[in-house]
Scaffold this motif. Structure first.
Motif, short mmCIF file in Angstrom:
data_model
loop_
_atom_site.label_atom_id
_atom_site.label_comp_id
_atom_site.label_asym_id
_atom_site.label_seq_id
_atom_site.Cartn_x
_atom_site.Cartn_y
_atom_site.Cartn_z
N TRP A 391 0.85 -1.18 0.00
CA TRP A 391 0.00 0.00 0.00
C TRP A 391 0.89 1.24 0.00
O TRP A 391 2.11 1.15 0.18
CB TRP A 391 -0.88 0.03 1.24
CG TRP A 391 -1.94 -1.03 1.32
CD1 TRP A 391 -3.25 -0.91 0.95
CD2 TRP A 391 -1.78 -2.37 1.80
NE1 TRP A 391 -3.92 -2.10 1.17
CE2 TRP A 391 -3.05 -3.01 1.70
CE3 TRP A 391 -0.70 -3.10 2.30
CZ2 TRP A 391 -3.26 -4.33 2.07
CZ3 TRP A 391 -0.91 -4.42 2.67
CH2 TRP A 391 -2.18 -5.02 2.55
N ALA A 392 0.25 2.39 -0.15
CA ALA A 392 1.00 3.65 -0.12
C ALA A 392 1.37 4.03 1.31
O ALA A 392 2.47 4.51 1.57
CB ALA A 392 0.17 4.77 -0.77
N TYR A 393 0.44 3.82 2.27
CA TYR A 393 0.67 4.19 3.66
C TYR A 393 0.21 3.05 4.57
O TYR A 393 -0.66 2.25 4.20
CB TYR A 393 -0.10 5.48 4.01
CG TYR A 393 0.28 6.66 3.15
CD1 TYR A 393 1.44 7.37 3.40
CD2 TYR A 393 -0.53 7.04 2.08
CE1 TYR A 393 1.80 8.45 2.61
CE2 TYR A 393 -0.19 8.11 1.28
CZ TYR A 393 0.99 8.81 1.55
OH TYR A 393 1.35 9.87 0.76
N PRO A 394 0.75 2.97 5.79
CA PRO A 394 0.38 1.88 6.70
C PRO A 394 -1.09 1.88 7.09
O PRO A 394 -1.68 0.81 7.26
CB PRO A 394 1.27 2.11 7.92
CG PRO A 394 2.41 2.92 7.42
CD PRO A 394 1.86 3.78 6.33
N ASP A 395 -1.72 3.09 7.24
CA ASP A 395 -3.11 3.13 7.69
C ASP A 395 -4.08 2.65 6.64
O ASP A 395 -5.28 2.48 6.91
CB ASP A 395 -3.47 4.54 8.14
CG ASP A 395 -3.26 5.57 7.03
OD1 ASP A 395 -2.60 5.23 6.03
OD2 ASP A 395 -3.76 6.70 7.17
N GLN A 396 -3.62 2.41 5.40
CA GLN A 396 -4.50 1.92 4.35
C GLN A 396 -4.63 0.40 4.35
O GLN A 396 -5.46 -0.15 3.62
CB GLN A 396 -3.99 2.37 2.97
CG GLN A 396 -3.97 3.88 2.79
CD GLN A 396 -3.40 4.26 1.44
OE1 GLN A 396 -2.89 3.42 0.69
NE2 GLN A 396 -3.49 5.56 1.11
#
Length: 507
Positions: A391-396
């Motif tokens: 993913w682009a960011y961990p929270d995604q």
């Protein structure tokens, strides 16, 4: 001393009940269900943990430096990034004294079953008392299973009391070992000779031969199939056993011994007239008057003091199953006598499921082809099961579909290693090559190469430090080892004419 019953039904029933009560593998022996192993669940991030997720490269690198400096923080993150426990922790064995106590108790229970089986068989003196019947063959089967299991337990007790240890669990030199897995044996079929089957069809009366199969695994685990004869053949000349055995924690070097036993009953002793029985009928009156005794003296019965003996079942075939047996259905039997009614082969189905539990997550910078030009993009990568998702960011991770996935089943790399500096100048980069069938819109690019209707994709993944790259390579190699050991991944190493050319150097 109590007088045992004259009929063989009562002691035989008790023996069968005891045997079912003490069987340690009763929980893994079934007749219908097949092996079903749930895939490992990806650990979910709690609300409290999401607050501390790194949202920038600077925050992530700062967190990694703190992990290296503070061992306690590293232990907190170990739940998310870990290899299987069997490689990082020693297994805690059961206390030897406690194990000896449990095995000794089981030996005593088996000894009682053996005594009751011999007592029951001693009453089979003529046709009226069960001579030549299936009940007698069932008692012989119970006696065979109890004797074989007792012998295996005594051997294990001798090893434990002698202080001899088992083989080490960890491999020398810190090399990776395949994970444990589940092995299921089902659809056992035993073919018989055609001439024997034809002769048994013309005969009337009880069966001439009974068959039972013993399955051995480990030091003392023994499982027996139900009793069967030629009359139980469902396809004319093949006996089908409904037994399904599942070994839930088998190592990759497992060995399963399968033994086929046969019991031949004498036809002349099966049908006897009451007046021509081998021994006179024993009645309570004759039993009590056979010897002079006082009121306090116990009654005498020849079955009480019957000497113990082994089963009349004879070994007529054997084979050994290993990891190489996966995918095979027909197995030749060894030690088959010439006059045996067996055809000489055994058919069965062997299935397996690996227990791989490798989990790792972190930031990796991936090389991608953007309009014919190479570019590096940073992604949050999660390795779970056979898939590397990013993913682009961990929270995604928990709310969006991944931007892409790499299925490690299609990996053709013999081993994930660091990328050569001649091909990729970026430091701390590892290389992963996958293969899939070619599609119509596939074309050669900086990261893909199509040959012989196959499309090869080379993935370059760069870590922040050399230590992180080594951890990722260890995790990926462990997954590949587990896959190729247990699932026999269809992805094979390409030949030289199929090997993808080197991707253009990226800087």
């Amino acid at each position: 001393m109590e007088l045992p019953p004259v009929s063989i039904l009562s002691p035989l029933t008790k023996s069968l009940d005891l045997q079912a009560a003490i069987s340690p593998l009763s929980s893994v022996v079934t007749s219908l269900p097949e092996l079903h192993e749930e895939p490992p669940e990806t650990p979910k991030t709690s609300i409290g943990e999401e607050i501390h997720l790194p949202y920038s490269i600077h925050a992530y690198r700062t967190l990694q430096r703190n992990v290296l400096e503070e061992p306690t923080a590293q232990r907190r993150l170990a739940a998310r990034n870990h290899l299987p426990k069997r490689q990082t922790e020693e297994r805690v064995p059961m206390d030897v004294k406690e194990k000896i106590k449990l095995l000794s108790k089981e030996v005593s229970s088996l000894q009682r079953i053996i005594e009751q089986s011999c007592c029951a068989l001693s009453y089979c003196v003529d046709a009226e008392h069960g001579k030549g019947t299936r009940q007698e063959a069932e008692a012989e089967r119970l006696l065979l299973l109890s004797c074989e299991k007792k012998a295996a337990l005594l051997k294990e007790l001798e090893r434990l009391r002698g202080g001899r240890s088992e083989e080490p669990l960890s491999s020398p030199g810190g090399q990776l070992r395949p994970c444990h897995g589940s092995v299921t044996i089902s659809e056992i079929r035993l073919p018989l000779k055609v001439d024997y089957v034809c002769s048994t069809i013309l005969e009337t009366g009880p069966a001439g031969h009974y068959f039972v199969i013993l399955i051995r695994y480990g030091a003392y685990d023994v499982v027996a199939t139900p009793l069967a004869s030629a009359s139980d053949a469902q396809t004319g000349d093949t006996i089908i056993f409904p037994t399904t055995v599942t070994l839930k924690d088998a190592s990759a070097d497992f060995r399963i011994e399968i033994e086929v036993y046969s019991l031949a009953q004498v036809g002349t002793a099966l049908v006897l007239d009451k007046r021509k029985s081998l021994k006179p009928k024993i009645t309570p009156k004759k039993l009590l008057s056979s010897r002079k005794s006082s009121v306090n003296s116990p009654a005498y019965s020849p079955a009480v003091n019957t000497p113990l003996r082994s089963s009349n079942f004879l070994l007529v075939g054997s084979l050994t199953l290993t990891l190489e047996s996966l995918g095979k259905l027909k197995f030749p039997l060894e030690k088959v006598p010439f006059l045996s009614p067996l055809e000489g082969n055994l058919y069965l189905k062997v299935q397996c499921q690996s227990h791989s539990s490798v989990q790792r997550s972190g930031f990796l910078t991936m090389f991608e082809d953007v309009g014919g030009l190479g570019a590096w993009h940073r992604h949050w990568c999660v390795l779970s099961g056979n898939t590397l998702s990013f993913w682009a960011y961990p929270d995604q991770e928990n709310c969006k579909e991944p931007l892409g996935r790499i299925n490690l089943i299609n990996c053709t790399s013999a081993k994930v290693e660091a990328a050569m500096r001649e091909s990729c100048a970026r430091p701390n980069t590892l290389e992963l090559v996958t293969m899939r069938p070619q599609r119509e819109d596939d074309a050669d690019s900086l990261v893909t190469q199509c040959r012989n209707m196959l499309c090869f994709t080379k993935s370059w993944l760069s870590a922040d430090t050399r230590e992180e790259r080594q951890l990722w390579m260890d995790s990926l190699n462990q997954v590949l080892l587990d896959l190729r050991t247990w699932k026999k991944s269809p992805g094979k190493l390409p030949s030289r004419d199929q090997a993808p050319p080197a991707v253009a150097a990226a800087h």
